[in-house]
Design an enzyme around this catalytic site. Structure first.
Site, PDB file in Angstrom:
ATOM      1  N   ASP A   1       0.842  -1.195   0.000  1.00  0.00           N
ATOM      2  CA  ASP A   1       0.000   0.000   0.000  1.00  0.00           C
ATOM      3  C   ASP A   1       0.878   1.246   0.000  1.00  0.00           C
ATOM      4  OD1 ASP A   1      -2.914   1.085   0.710  1.00  0.00           O
ATOM      5  OD2 ASP A   1      -1.446   2.253   1.852  1.00  0.00           O
TER       6      ASP A   1
ATOM      7  N   TYR B   1       2.687  10.022   0.058  1.00  0.00           N
ATOM      8  CA  TYR B   1       3.737   9.502   0.939  1.00  0.00           C
ATOM      9  C   TYR B   1       5.142   9.866   0.452  1.00  0.00           C
ATOM     10  CZ  TYR B   1      -0.157   6.631   2.633  1.00  0.00           C
ATOM     11  OH  TYR B   1      -1.359   6.199   3.123  1.00  0.00           O
TER      12      TYR B   1
ATOM     13  N   LYS C   1      -2.920   5.933  -4.275  1.00  0.00           N
ATOM     14  CA  LYS C   1      -4.055   6.817  -3.970  1.00  0.00           C
ATOM     15  C   LYS C   1      -3.916   8.182  -4.637  1.00  0.00           C
ATOM     16  CE  LYS C   1      -3.859   4.548   0.517  1.00  0.00           C
ATOM     17  NZ  LYS C   1      -2.481   4.548   0.989  1.00  0.00           N
TER      18      LYS C   1
ATOM     19  N   HIS D   1      -7.892   9.372  -1.919  1.00  0.00           N
ATOM     20  CA  HIS D   1      -7.206   9.316  -0.621  1.00  0.00           C
ATOM     21  C   HIS D   1      -8.060   9.919   0.514  1.00  0.00           C
ATOM     22  CE1 HIS D   1      -2.864   9.187   1.140  1.00  0.00           C
ATOM     23  NE2 HIS D   1      -3.756   8.891   2.057  1.00  0.00           N
TER      24      HIS D   1
HETATM   25  P1  NDP Z   1       0.356   1.151  11.797  1.00  0.00           P
HETATM   26  O1  NDP Z   1      -0.896   1.042  12.600  1.00  0.00           O
HETATM   27  O2  NDP Z   1       0.612   0.179  10.738  1.00  0.00           O
HETATM   28  O3  NDP Z   1       1.562   1.198  12.824  1.00  0.00           O
HETATM   29  C1  NDP Z   1       2.870   1.398  12.394  1.00  0.00           C
HETATM   30  C2  NDP Z   1       3.748   1.607  13.621  1.00  0.00           C
HETATM   31  O4  NDP Z   1       3.807   0.417  14.389  1.00  0.00           O
HETATM   32  C3  NDP Z   1       5.160   1.977  13.263  1.00  0.00           C
HETATM   33  O5  NDP Z   1       5.624   2.898  14.210  1.00  0.00           O
HETATM   34  C4  NDP Z   1       5.899   0.645  13.376  1.00  0.00           C
HETATM   35  O6  NDP Z   1       7.236   0.876  13.741  1.00  0.00           O
HETATM   36  C5  NDP Z   1       5.164  -0.045  14.478  1.00  0.00           C
HETATM   37  N1  NDP Z   1       5.095  -1.508  14.346  1.00  0.00           N
HETATM   38  C6  NDP Z   1       4.934  -2.227  13.208  1.00  0.00           C
HETATM   39  N2  NDP Z   1       4.837  -3.537  13.486  1.00  0.00           N
HETATM   40  C7  NDP Z   1       4.955  -3.663  14.821  1.00  0.00           C
HETATM   41  C8  NDP Z   1       4.940  -4.759  15.713  1.00  0.00           C
HETATM   42  N3  NDP Z   1       4.767  -6.001  15.277  1.00  0.00           N
HETATM   43  N4  NDP Z   1       5.116  -4.520  17.040  1.00  0.00           N
HETATM   44  C9  NDP Z   1       5.298  -3.262  17.499  1.00  0.00           C
HETATM   45  N5  NDP Z   1       5.296  -2.171  16.704  1.00  0.00           N
HETATM   46  C10 NDP Z   1       5.132  -2.370  15.384  1.00  0.00           C
HETATM   47  O7  NDP Z   1       0.417   2.652  11.222  1.00  0.00           O
HETATM   48  P2  NDP Z   1       0.133   3.451   9.884  1.00  0.00           P
HETATM   49  O8  NDP Z   1      -0.622   4.668  10.306  1.00  0.00           O
HETATM   50  O9  NDP Z   1       1.380   3.605   9.124  1.00  0.00           O
HETATM   51  O10 NDP Z   1      -0.894   2.563   9.043  1.00  0.00           O
HETATM   52  C11 NDP Z   1      -0.497   1.531   8.183  1.00  0.00           C
HETATM   53  C12 NDP Z   1      -0.622   1.921   6.728  1.00  0.00           C
HETATM   54  O11 NDP Z   1      -1.953   2.266   6.383  1.00  0.00           O
HETATM   55  C13 NDP Z   1       0.163   3.174   6.334  1.00  0.00           C
HETATM   56  O12 NDP Z   1       1.543   2.961   6.339  1.00  0.00           O
HETATM   57  C14 NDP Z   1      -0.468   3.488   5.004  1.00  0.00           C
HETATM   58  O13 NDP Z   1       0.049   2.622   4.013  1.00  0.00           O
HETATM   59  C15 NDP Z   1      -1.939   3.204   5.307  1.00  0.00           C
HETATM   60  N6  NDP Z   1      -2.676   4.412   5.730  1.00  0.00           N
HETATM   61  C16 NDP Z   1      -3.667   4.909   4.903  1.00  0.00           C
HETATM   62  C17 NDP Z   1      -4.346   6.049   5.241  1.00  0.00           C
HETATM   63  C18 NDP Z   1      -5.394   6.602   4.341  1.00  0.00           C
HETATM   64  O14 NDP Z   1      -5.792   7.761   4.526  1.00  0.00           O
HETATM   65  N7  NDP Z   1      -5.875   5.864   3.385  1.00  0.00           N
HETATM   66  C19 NDP Z   1      -4.073   6.771   6.495  1.00  0.00           C
HETATM   67  C20 NDP Z   1      -3.054   6.140   7.320  1.00  0.00           C
HETATM   68  C21 NDP Z   1      -2.424   4.994   6.943  1.00  0.00           C
HETATM   69  P3  NDP Z   1       8.472   0.178  12.941  1.00  0.00           P
HETATM   70  O15 NDP Z   1       8.437   0.701  11.550  1.00  0.00           O
HETATM   71  O16 NDP Z   1       9.668   0.623  13.722  1.00  0.00           O
HETATM   72  O17 NDP Z   1       8.238  -1.299  13.022  1.00  0.00           O
HETATM   73  C1  1BO Z   2      -1.822  12.444   5.026  1.00  0.00           C
HETATM   74  C2  1BO Z   2      -1.878  11.034   4.613  1.00  0.00           C
HETATM   75  C3  1BO Z   2      -2.317  10.133   5.714  1.00  0.00           C
HETATM   76  C4  1BO Z   2      -1.862   8.728   5.504  1.00  0.00           C
HETATM   77  O1  1BO Z   2      -2.519   8.100   4.429  1.00  0.00           O
END
Ligand code: NDP
Ligand code: 1BO
Length: 322
Positions: A55, A60, A88, A121
């Protein structure tokens, strides 16, 4: 209903069938804020972790790095047809004439011929160069029908296999369904035990729209620390799993695909080992009962201007439905 297949790594990988007939793998790698490390994360996920779903988004700023990761994975033997790549359409491109050029730019950055899924998005149009938070005039009218017609044309022209939306409300999704010739295959929403958003999940299920749960672990810096939540931790210990795995599995057991982001190779591989066990009903219900339901990504910083419309509060953004 989830379907099981096996990847070359022996990883049992479940997927969900979309309205279009295509399959979306149940776990994908999120790449928000992955920056220059996105290439390594994508290669780790695809080549070592058994992921088949990535994704990303123009916003991003990492599509080139994600594309390089996909390319390297394909050099290592993966076929494009086995991958599911989502991107997106950003808010500055939410006018009909900007949709196709935005997709073409995304394909170029990713070095791909087509996307498996292209999502709106956020359902708010921003002026190019908009501030955060927006100044007066930064948030513009959004021609939802005109933009969706262009998204439909991208699908008809096979540049994208599926189209969908993110961050929609019941009001906005019903509006879209009122004129859509192609029903969205996917609605991507924030969902985790701290923000279940049952209303949108039910509406999507009723309309056979698949839901992808974003921020399944509670998101990143400034998010909700579900990894250390006492209910999540208790269930993880009981099942001999990690809190991350319990959170991912909870989303899959609700019928959603899930896109955890990680840059850490061990956590990338850990987050997809969720297919040969289940969360027992009692524990699943305990996760469904976590109090203090609240969005992490409420859109305030992006779209709310407290003194100049059109959105003066977070409640305005979400059509006063929360
Ligand atoms: P997540 O809920 O996926 O959490 C990510 C965080 O958790 C990072 O800090 C990561 O750190 C940590 N992490 C990952 N795996 C573990 C684990 N097993 N144990 C402990 N900590 C962990 O956050 P996001 O907000 O990034 O959401 C995921 C994805 O969703 C985004 O990256 C994006 O692709 C999508 N998204 C889409 C949106 C939209 O508007 N459509 C909005 C927000 C997100 P580390 O990297 O150090 O492991
Ligand atoms: C501003 C973008 C949030 C993560 O999709």
């Amino acid at each position: 209903m989830a379907h099981a297949t096996f990847t070359a790594e022996g990883q049992n990988m479940e997927s969900f069938r979309l309205l279009s007939g295509h399959k979306i793998p149940a776990v994908g790698l999120g790449t928000w804020r992955s920056g220059s490390q996105a290439t390594h994360a994508v290669v780790t996920a695809l080549v070592e972790g058994g992921y088949r779903h990535i994704d990303t988004a123009w916003e991003y700023g990492d599509q080139k790095e994600v594309g390089q990761g996909i390319k390297r994975a394909m050099h290592a033997g993966l076929e494009r047809r086995d991958l599911f790549v989502t991107s997106k359409l950003w808010c500055t491109e939410l006018s009909p004439e900007r949709v196709r050029p935005a997709l073409q730019n995304t394909l170029k950055e990713l070095q791909l011929e087509y996307l498996d899924l292209y999502l709106i998005h956020w359902p708010f149009r921003l002026r190019e160069g908009a501030s955060r938070p927006p100044k007066a005039g930064d948030v513009l009218d959004f021609d939802m029908e005109g933009v969706w017609r262009e998204m439909e044309k991208l699908a008809k022209d096979n540049l994208v296999r599926n189209i969908g939306v993110c961050n929609f409300t019941v009001t906005k999704l019903n509006k879209l369904l009122g004129f859509a010739e192609l029903i969205p295959s996917v609605c991507q929403m924030e969902m985790h035990p701290g923000w279940r958003n049952d209303t949108m999940l039910e509406l999507c299920k009723k309309n056979h729209i698949h839901v992808t749960a974003y921020s399944p672990l509670g998101s990143q810096e400034g998010g909700r620390d579900l990894i250390h939540d006492q209910t999540v931790d208790r269930i993880a210990k009981k099942l001999n799993k990690t809190p991350g795995q319990v959170l991912v599995k909870w989303g899959i057991q609700r019928g959603t695909s899930v896109i955890p982001k990680s840059l850490n190779p061990d956590r990338i591989k850990e987050n997809i080992k969720v297919f040969d066990w289940v969360i027992p009903e009692q524990d699943f219900q305990a996760l469904n009962s976590i109090p203090d339901q609240k969005r992490v990504l409420d859109g305030e910083d992006l779209f709310v201007n407290k003194t100049e419309g059109p959105y003066r509060t977070v409640a305005d953004l979400w059509d006063h439905e929360d």
